[in-house]
Motif scaffolding. Structure first.
Motif, PDB file in Angstrom:
ATOM      1  N   ILE A 189       0.825  -1.219   0.000  1.00 18.51           N
ATOM      2  CA  ILE A 189       0.000   0.000   0.000  1.00 18.51           C
ATOM      3  C   ILE A 189       0.855   1.263   0.000  1.00 18.51           C
ATOM      4  O   ILE A 189       0.326   2.357  -0.212  1.00 18.51           O
ATOM      5  CB  ILE A 189      -0.968   0.010   1.194  1.00 18.51           C
ATOM      6  N   ALA A 190       2.171   1.140   0.238  1.00 19.02           N
ATOM      7  CA  ALA A 190       3.055   2.305   0.194  1.00 19.02           C
ATOM      8  C   ALA A 190       4.497   1.818   0.188  1.00 19.02           C
ATOM      9  O   ALA A 190       4.801   0.708   0.654  1.00 19.02           O
ATOM     10  CB  ALA A 190       2.814   3.230   1.388  1.00 19.02           C
ATOM     11  N   ASP A 191       5.402   2.664  -0.333  1.00 17.76           N
ATOM     12  CA  ASP A 191       6.815   2.279  -0.298  1.00 17.76           C
ATOM     13  C   ASP A 191       7.703   3.504  -0.495  1.00 17.76           C
ATOM     14  O   ASP A 191       7.272   4.563  -0.944  1.00 17.76           O
ATOM     15  CB  ASP A 191       7.126   1.214  -1.361  1.00 17.76           C
ATOM     16  N   ASN A 192       8.946   3.328  -0.086  1.00 18.79           N
ATOM     17  CA  ASN A 192      10.035   4.274  -0.361  1.00 18.79           C
ATOM     18  C   ASN A 192       9.739   5.725   0.048  1.00 18.79           C
ATOM     19  O   ASN A 192       9.566   6.620  -0.779  1.00 18.79           O
ATOM     20  CB  ASN A 192      10.413   4.229  -1.845  1.00 18.79           C
ATOM     21  N   PHE A 193       9.699   5.945   1.341  1.00 19.20           N
ATOM     22  CA  PHE A 193       9.644   7.319   1.847  1.00 19.20           C
ATOM     23  C   PHE A 193      10.321   7.343   3.226  1.00 19.20           C
ATOM     24  O   PHE A 193      10.541   6.292   3.839  1.00 19.20           O
ATOM     25  CB  PHE A 193       8.214   7.850   1.921  1.00 19.20           C
ATOM     26  N   SER A 194      10.648   8.519   3.661  1.00 18.94           N
ATOM     27  CA  SER A 194      11.346   8.675   4.940  1.00 18.94           C
ATOM     28  C   SER A 194      10.570   9.633   5.828  1.00 18.94           C
ATOM     29  O   SER A 194       9.860  10.522   5.353  1.00 18.94           O
ATOM     30  CB  SER A 194      12.766   9.198   4.734  1.00 18.94           C
ATOM     31  N   VAL A 195      10.748   9.444   7.140  1.00 19.01           N
ATOM     32  CA  VAL A 195      10.097  10.289   8.126  1.00 19.01           C
ATOM     33  C   VAL A 195      11.175  10.846   9.045  1.00 19.01           C
ATOM     34  O   VAL A 195      11.934  10.071   9.659  1.00 19.01           O
ATOM     35  CB  VAL A 195       9.049   9.513   8.947  1.00 19.01           C
ATOM     36  N   ASN A 196      11.269  12.145   9.147  1.00 21.34           N
ATOM     37  CA  ASN A 196      12.272  12.775  10.002  1.00 21.34           C
ATOM     38  C   ASN A 196      11.836  12.752  11.467  1.00 21.34           C
ATOM     39  O   ASN A 196      10.650  12.631  11.783  1.00 21.34           O
ATOM     40  CB  ASN A 196      12.519  14.213   9.552  1.00 21.34           C
ATOM     41  N   GLY A 197      12.820  12.899  12.340  1.00 17.18           N
ATOM     42  CA  GLY A 197      12.561  12.836  13.764  1.00 17.18           C
ATOM     43  C   GLY A 197      11.549  13.861  14.241  1.00 17.18           C
ATOM     44  O   GLY A 197      11.595  15.021  13.830  1.00 17.18           O
ATOM     45  N   GLY A 198      10.624  13.419  15.096  1.00 15.63           N
ATOM     46  CA  GLY A 198       9.599  14.296  15.626  1.00 15.63           C
ATOM     47  C   GLY A 198       8.441  14.528  14.686  1.00 15.63           C
ATOM     48  O   GLY A 198       7.526  15.303  15.009  1.00 15.63           O
ATOM     49  N   GLU A 199       8.451  13.894  13.522  1.00 15.91           N
ATOM     50  CA  GLU A 199       7.385  14.087  12.548  1.00 15.91           C
ATOM     51  C   GLU A 199       6.607  12.802  12.318  1.00 15.91           C
ATOM     52  O   GLU A 199       7.059  11.714  12.671  1.00 15.91           O
ATOM     53  CB  GLU A 199       7.958  14.591  11.210  1.00 15.91           C
ATOM     54  N   SER A 200       5.437  12.949  11.698  1.00 15.55           N
ATOM     55  CA  SER A 200       4.611  11.798  11.319  1.00 15.55           C
ATOM     56  C   SER A 200       4.201  11.950   9.867  1.00 15.55           C
ATOM     57  O   SER A 200       3.935  13.077   9.400  1.00 15.55           O
ATOM     58  CB  SER A 200       3.358  11.714  12.203  1.00 15.55           C
ATOM     59  N   VAL A 201       4.134  10.857   9.173  1.00 14.58           N
ATOM     60  CA  VAL A 201       3.740  10.856   7.764  1.00 14.58           C
ATOM     61  C   VAL A 201       2.656   9.819   7.559  1.00 14.58           C
ATOM     62  O   VAL A 201       2.806   8.663   7.971  1.00 14.58           O
ATOM     63  CB  VAL A 201       4.928  10.564   6.830  1.00 14.58           C
ATOM     64  N   ALA A 202       1.554  10.225   6.920  1.00 11.66           N
ATOM     65  CA  ALA A 202       0.451   9.307   6.620  1.00 11.66           C
ATOM     66  C   ALA A 202       0.529   8.882   5.157  1.00 11.66           C
ATOM     67  O   ALA A 202       0.790   9.704   4.266  1.00 11.66           O
ATOM     68  CB  ALA A 202      -0.883   9.973   6.919  1.00 11.66           C
ATOM     69  N   THR A 203       0.317   7.622   4.903  1.00 17.41           N
ATOM     70  CA  THR A 203       0.272   7.137   3.522  1.00 17.41           C
ATOM     71  C   THR A 203      -1.088   7.459   2.908  1.00 17.41           C
ATOM     72  O   THR A 203      -2.041   7.809   3.613  1.00 17.41           O
ATOM     73  CB  THR A 203       0.506   5.616   3.474  1.00 17.41           C
ATOM     74  N   GLU A 204      -1.181   7.348   1.613  1.00 17.33           N
ATOM     75  CA  GLU A 204      -2.463   7.551   0.955  1.00 17.33           C
ATOM     76  C   GLU A 204      -3.387   6.380   1.275  1.00 17.33           C
ATOM     77  O   GLU A 204      -2.948   5.240   1.465  1.00 17.33           O
ATOM     78  CB  GLU A 204      -2.273   7.660  -0.557  1.00 17.33           C
ATOM     79  N   ALA A 205      -4.682   6.675   1.314  1.00 13.20           N
ATOM     80  CA  ALA A 205      -5.667   5.627   1.601  1.00 13.20           C
ATOM     81  C   ALA A 205      -5.676   4.605   0.474  1.00 13.20           C
ATOM     82  O   ALA A 205      -5.627   4.959  -0.708  1.00 13.20           O
ATOM     83  CB  ALA A 205      -7.042   6.243   1.789  1.00 13.20           C
ATOM     84  N   TYR A 206      -5.714   3.347   0.876  1.00  8.36           N
ATOM     85  CA  TYR A 206      -5.714   2.251  -0.100  1.00  8.36           C
ATOM     86  C   TYR A 206      -7.059   1.525  -0.004  1.00  8.36           C
ATOM     87  O   TYR A 206      -7.488   1.135   1.090  1.00  8.36           O
ATOM     88  CB  TYR A 206      -4.564   1.286   0.203  1.00  8.36           C
ATOM     89  N   THR A 207      -7.714   1.346  -1.148  1.00  9.37           N
ATOM     90  CA  THR A 207      -9.010   0.681  -1.173  1.00  9.37           C
ATOM     91  C   THR A 207      -8.821  -0.826  -1.243  1.00  9.37           C
ATOM     92  O   THR A 207      -8.161  -1.335  -2.167  1.00  9.37           O
ATOM     93  CB  THR A 207      -9.842   1.149  -2.373  1.00  9.37           C
ATOM     94  N   VAL A 208      -9.376  -1.524  -0.268  1.00  9.37           N
ATOM     95  CA  VAL A 208      -9.203  -2.977  -0.183  1.00  9.37           C
ATOM     96  C   VAL A 208     -10.486  -3.706  -0.569  1.00  9.37           C
ATOM     97  O   VAL A 208     -10.500  -4.598  -1.419  1.00  9.37           O
ATOM     98  CB  VAL A 208      -8.790  -3.387   1.249  1.00  9.37           C
ATOM     99  N   ASN A 209     -11.591  -3.340   0.105  1.00  5.40           N
ATOM    100  CA  ASN A 209     -12.870  -4.038  -0.081  1.00  5.40           C
ATOM    101  C   ASN A 209     -12.710  -5.544   0.104  1.00  5.40           C
ATOM    102  O   ASN A 209     -13.153  -6.357  -0.717  1.00  5.40           O
ATOM    103  CB  ASN A 209     -13.462  -3.730  -1.457  1.00  5.40           C
TER     104      ASN A 209
END
Length: 675
Positions: free
Chosen positions: A53-73
């Motif tokens: 559902i997501a790949d290849n990204f980084s999150v710096n210290g003290g921060e939060s990153v949300a991935t895009e919503a993935y439709t499963v059904n």
């Protein structure tokens, strides 16, 4: 294997066959638990199809990153977060989704992904039916960078067979089978001098010592880089002693501290910005080491003279732990020889193990800071000294009797230079040597025992003289150990006494139930704040010793059963030890506060009282209570004791714990409890 050889040597062929069949059954149960229960998630995801559902990204210290919503059904069984953490060990992932039962999105608690723990990357999720949309939020701790390689759902969890876990289960179940059935182990008694039993006992003792080494080095923050300045008192004292002074010459006293009316009011010192040395003893314009001198003279000072380097505190604690374990085995052996005629050998061995690995003592070796050095030293010397006194009483060889009396008194005398309140344990000498068979048959203070009496007191005097001199050199009083001069979190001189604080603290020390939940690390500190209308000093507490530590349950049994047949010196020892434990607990509660390491001051007295009662209950020649019940109950208590010790080792609630100081080890241990 050695233990089985000791026992099967006296067993009939029929009982040996029964043992083999039982062990095979235990082996099969262990295999079932390891393969099917602990790998439940593997079977649960066996037919799952992984969806990234997501790949290849980084999150710096003290921060939060949300991935895009993935439709499963469709169904979602788990989330796999493949994350590498830079400049740290942990990243945190929460899962957000909508499902058949929830139109609006909801989130789960964060799960921890840790470097070095591949299993921590998986987290089972339990939605209401099929999932519609899903995304995750990745958070990086301050100062770290979380590199996310990929986030996947419904990834198959690989089988994870852990030999150590399987071995532990097999060992516990096998011992349980031997004790809960009418096996021959109940007829194989402790025999002093039996070479096979001695060999097995020594192996068990050395294994505990080896385990202690692991525990001692687990908290890497205290091993690699002790980060508190006041934890260097013994090292600084070694430098001063080399210069011929007991004053800590390397610690400069701020001129403003010299002018303060009450230098022990450290809150005022902090508020007015006056520098002071935290937890050092301060007296008449000089800093002194607050802690006992014996560890300094035995370890730190010789090491500094020989190598020119400072001895780390964790090594000193491990050295005293070795003394403690040897002393515990010696002490239990002496008590069994003196007060038991028919103690099954396996139960004797479990008694030694339970004493050596009691939670309070495990805490000391696993949290190797300066505060614990004199405590574990005092306990080790107490156990070894009393154990040697028992050897003197049990042996018929005159030279050994005199040697044991001398060394026993030497070890007990050293306690005063470690942890003075533990000296109260040495009062058992009055019962052992004078009252054991009545004053008419006393072992000391008779014409025939002049040499023994001299040998008993000579080491005590020899140690008391330098200890008293050290006290006088620092504080002008041979009996002043400096407790009231510590620049600690409260003014010890004006602390006073009140019953509210005493009874409140005794409750937490003795009767507070442990705070346990279903999530690793399972145990947490109790809430100690309360509504005490004053300054109540506390840190954390994993439970009162009479409730949390199952080894103490023999004391409850004695109270419930009202074992009036326990008479003579045995009863005197139990009563004396209980009184000593309460006195020390009350002293620490009123004089210091609710601090878990202080339970180690009174734990030895209560542990020894419990040992004596277990010996009475498990002695088949006494018949005070039903032996079958006693042996089974004892085994359950030993297992619970060891479990509680393990929980104390991994428990959270303190700033100094595995969860903060060795995150990789903490999470790797947690992998053993992921299903």
């Amino acid at each position: 294997m050695g233990m089985l050889i000791v026992m099967t040597s006296k067993a009939s062929d029929k009982k040996v066959k029964k043992l083999v069949c039982g062990v095979i059954m235990v082996f099969l149960i262990t295999c079932f638990l390891e393969i099917f229960v602990f790998n439940f998630s593997s079977f649960r995801t066996m037919n799952s199809s992984a969806m990234p559902i997501a790949d290849n990204f980084s999150v710096n210290g003290g921060e939060s990153v949300a991935t895009e919503a993935y439709t499963v059904n469709g169904p979602v069984r788990n989330v796999y977060a493949n994350i590498a953490v830079e400049n740290g060990d942990e990243a945190y992932v929460s899962v957000w989704m909508t499902d058949a039962g929830n139109k609006y999105e909801y989130g789960t608690p964060e799960f921890v992904v840790c470097n070095g723990s591949s299993r921590s990357r998986f987290s089972n999720v339990y939605p209401f039916g099929d999932v519609n949309n899903i995304y995750v939020i990745v958070r990086a701790a301050d100062g770290t960078v979380a590199h996310v390689k990929d986030i996947t759902i419904n990834r198959r969890v690989p089988f994870d067979i852990k030999p150590l876990r399987a071995l532990a289960i097999f060992f516990v179940l096998t011992l349980g089978y031997l004790i809960f059935t009418d096996s021959f182990i109940h007829d194989v008694y402790f025999e002093h001098g039996n070479k096979r039993q001695i060999a097995v006992t020594l192996v068990a003792m050395f294994l505990i010592m080896a385990l202690g080494r692991f525990l001692n080095t687990a908290d890497t923050a205290l091993v690699q880089n002790p980060y508190w300045p006041h934890h260097k008192q013994y090292q600084e004292l070694a430098h001063s002693l080399k210069e011929g002074s007991v004053i800590l010459t390397e610690k400069e006293v701020d001129e403003r501290l010299l002018e303060v009316e009450n230098p022990y009011d450290t809150i005022t010192l902090q508020a007015e910005g006056i520098p002071y040395a935290m937890d050092y003893a301060y007296y008449e314009g000089h800093y002194y080491a607050y802690f006992g001198i014996v560890p300094e003279l035995l370890l730190y000072y010789p090491y500094y003279l020989l190598t020119g380097r400072d001895l780390p505190n964790y090594i000193a604690i491990y050295a005293f732990f070795l003394v403690f374990v040897a002393g515990a085995f010696l002490l239990v052996t002496g008590l069994v020889r003196k007060y038991s005629k028919r103690m099954p050998y396996l139960l004797y061995l479990l008694l030694c193990v339970a004493v050596s690995l009691t939670a309070n003592f495990v805490f000391l070796v696993a949290r190797p800071d300066i505060y614990d050095v004199p405590i574990i030293g005092g306990i080790g010397f107490s156990f070894a000294g009393i154990g040697l006194w028992l050897e003197a009483l049990n042996t018929n060889r005159l030279w050994l009797k005199r040697l044991a009396i001398t060394l026993g008194s030497l070890f007990v005398a050293l306690v005063a230079g470690c942890r003075p309140q533990l000296v109260l344990l040495s009062g058992v000498a009055v019962i052992l040597f004078l009252l054991d068979e009545g004053l008419g048959k006393r072992k000391l203070f008779t014409r025939k025992s002049v040499i023994e009496t001299v040998l008993f007191f000579l080491p005590i005097i020899a140690v008391a003289i330098p200890v008293c001199w050290y006290n006088a050199a620092r504080f002008g009083n041979i009996l002043d150990f400096g407790a009231t001069y510590s620049l600690t979190s409260n003014d010890m001189n004006n602390r006073g006494f009140n019953f509210d604080r005493l009874f409140r603290s005794l409750y937490y020390f003795l009767f507070q139930p442990p705070v346990v939940n279903a999530d690793y690390p399972f145990i947490h500190s109790a809430d100690l704040s309360g509504d005490y209308m004053g300054r109540l000093l506390y840190e954390y507490n994993y439970g009162g010793i009479f409730v949390a530590n199952a080894f103490m349950f023999s004391i409850w049994v004695a109270l419930i059963k009202r074992c009036r047949d326990i008479q003579g010196s045995l009863k005197g020892l139990v009563v004396y030890l209980m009184i000593v434990g309460l006195i020390i607990a009350g002293f620490d509660a009123n004089g210091a506060g609710i601090i878990y390491r202080y339970t180690c001051d009174f734990a030895p007295a209560f542990v020894l009282a419990a040992v004596l009662l277990w010996i009475v209950f498990l002695d088949r020649s006494r018949g005070l209570i039903d032996y079958t019940f006693a042996s089974r109950f004892f085994y359950v208590c030993v297992v619970l004791t060891l479990v509680y010790s393990f929980l104390t080792f991994v428990g959270s609630g303190s700033t100094v714990c595995l969860e903060n100081d060795n995150k990789v080890l903490f999470n790797v241990i947690g992998d053993y409890f992921r299903f």
